[in-house]
Write a protein that holds these residues in place. Structure first.
Motif, PDB file in Angstrom:
ATOM      1  N   VAL A  24       0.940  -1.069   0.033  1.00  0.00           N
ATOM      2  CA  VAL A  24       0.138   0.107  -0.028  1.00  0.00           C
ATOM      3  C   VAL A  24       0.831   1.290   0.085  1.00  0.00           C
ATOM      4  O   VAL A  24       0.602   1.986  -0.723  1.00  0.00           O
ATOM      5  CB  VAL A  24      -0.948   0.058   1.181  1.00  0.00           C
ATOM      6  N   GLU A  25       1.981   1.296   0.879  1.00  0.00           N
ATOM      7  CA  GLU A  25       2.684   2.315   0.970  1.00  0.00           C
ATOM      8  C   GLU A  25       3.949   2.359  -0.194  1.00  0.00           C
ATOM      9  O   GLU A  25       4.441   3.476  -0.784  1.00  0.00           O
ATOM     10  CB  GLU A  25       3.704   2.411   2.245  1.00  0.00           C
ATOM     11  N   ASN A 120       2.970   9.294   0.204  1.00  0.00           N
ATOM     12  CA  ASN A 120       1.382   9.202  -0.079  1.00  0.00           C
ATOM     13  C   ASN A 120       0.823  10.378   0.849  1.00  0.00           C
ATOM     14  O   ASN A 120       1.080  10.275   2.178  1.00  0.00           O
ATOM     15  CB  ASN A 120       0.661   8.010   0.297  1.00  0.00           C
ATOM     16  N   ASN A 122      -2.954  10.478  -0.034  1.00  0.00           N
ATOM     17  CA  ASN A 122      -3.949   9.627  -0.020  1.00  0.00           C
ATOM     18  C   ASN A 122      -3.637   8.543  -0.552  1.00  0.00           C
ATOM     19  O   ASN A 122      -3.702   8.394  -1.776  1.00  0.00           O
ATOM     20  CB  ASN A 122      -5.271  10.504  -0.757  1.00  0.00           C
ATOM     21  N   PRO A 123      -3.721   7.397   0.002  1.00  0.00           N
ATOM     22  CA  PRO A 123      -3.877   7.249   1.627  1.00  0.00           C
ATOM     23  C   PRO A 123      -2.948   7.943   2.154  1.00  0.00           C
ATOM     24  O   PRO A 123      -1.538   7.890   1.768  1.00  0.00           O
ATOM     25  CB  PRO A 123      -3.887   5.503   1.746  1.00  0.00           C
ATOM     26  N   PRO A 124      -3.026   8.511   3.393  1.00  0.00           N
ATOM     27  CA  PRO A 124      -2.015   9.240   4.241  1.00  0.00           C
ATOM     28  C   PRO A 124      -1.077   8.506   4.837  1.00  0.00           C
ATOM     29  O   PRO A 124      -1.317   7.057   5.004  1.00  0.00           O
ATOM     30  CB  PRO A 124      -3.014   9.908   5.373  1.00  0.00           C
ATOM     31  N   ASN A 125       0.189   8.680   5.086  1.00  0.00           N
ATOM     32  CA  ASN A 125       1.247   8.181   5.552  1.00  0.00           C
ATOM     33  C   ASN A 125       2.020   9.181   6.548  1.00  0.00           C
ATOM     34  O   ASN A 125       3.075   9.568   6.450  1.00  0.00           O
ATOM     35  CB  ASN A 125       2.340   7.780   4.532  1.00  0.00           C
ATOM     36  N   THR A 149      -6.412   7.106  -7.638  1.00  0.00           N
ATOM     37  CA  THR A 149      -6.397   6.321  -6.681  1.00  0.00           C
ATOM     38  C   THR A 149      -5.419   6.611  -5.495  1.00  0.00           C
ATOM     39  O   THR A 149      -5.538   6.123  -4.369  1.00  0.00           O
ATOM     40  CB  THR A 149      -6.497   4.677  -7.015  1.00  0.00           C
ATOM     41  N   LYS A 150      -4.365   7.496  -5.864  1.00  0.00           N
ATOM     42  CA  LYS A 150      -3.487   7.869  -4.850  1.00  0.00           C
ATOM     43  C   LYS A 150      -3.044   9.206  -5.132  1.00  0.00           C
ATOM     44  O   LYS A 150      -3.059   9.839  -6.338  1.00  0.00           O
ATOM     45  CB  LYS A 150      -2.410   6.813  -5.289  1.00  0.00           C
TER      46      LYS A 150
END
Length: 163
Positions: A24-25, A120, A122-125, A149-150
């Motif tokens: 994901v990251e 990122n 979104n999704p946040p990191n 999507t990102k």
């Protein structure tokens, strides 16, 4: 203290497993893609028995990542951190800091003036945001990628101060 070493072919399976646990990251890789990336890398280092790793490219890499290409369109020379990951059981031991310091030294030795990356949004990191801010990275741009999507923030850290 965990030693840093260059990545070798014998590390590929462990690198792939650690990478894909954090897809994901980082973004998911298959074995062939990882092998290609390692062949293009300016800097590929691991900590210990793949407790952590960092993979970075310079401006001459054959790499099609939209994030890498964003930097290549804007900077004639740079070192791009494509991925850095630390195994959960090995966090809070300074491995990511050591990998980055090792990269900064290699980049300076090669005559580079900046290291760049993306984080990122979104999704946040938030952990990565805080880590990179503490190392002196500043935002230089933003983009929406992968069909929206990102969303990412582009960061840069100068390696030498202007005179």
């Amino acid at each position: 203290m965990t030693d840093l070493a260059s990545v070798s072919a014998g590390d590929e399976a462990d690198l792939l497993a650690l990478n894909n646990q954090h897809a994901v990251e980082l973004s998911w890789l298959d074995a062939a893609r990882l092998r290609h990336l390692l062949g293009q890398a300016f800097h590929a280092r691991r900590a210990g028995n793949v407790a952590a790793f960092l993979l970075a490219f310079d401006q001459d890499a054959d790499y099609d990542s939209p994030n890498y290409l964003w930097f290549r369109e804007r900077y004639p020379r740079f070192v791009y951190v494509d991925r850095i990951v630390v195994a959960p059981a090995m966090r809070k031991r300074g491995l990511a800091n050591r990998l980055y310091e090792d990269l900064f030294e290699a980049a300076i030795d090669a005559g580079h003036e900046r290291v760049v990356c993306e984080v990122n949004s979104n999704p946040p990191n938030p952990a990565s945001d805080a880590f990179h801010a503490a190392l002196g990275f500043v935002e230089v741009g933003q983009a929406s990628i992968h069909d929206g999507t990102k969303t990412v923030r582009y960061l840069a850290r100068p390696l030498v101060s202007a005179l």
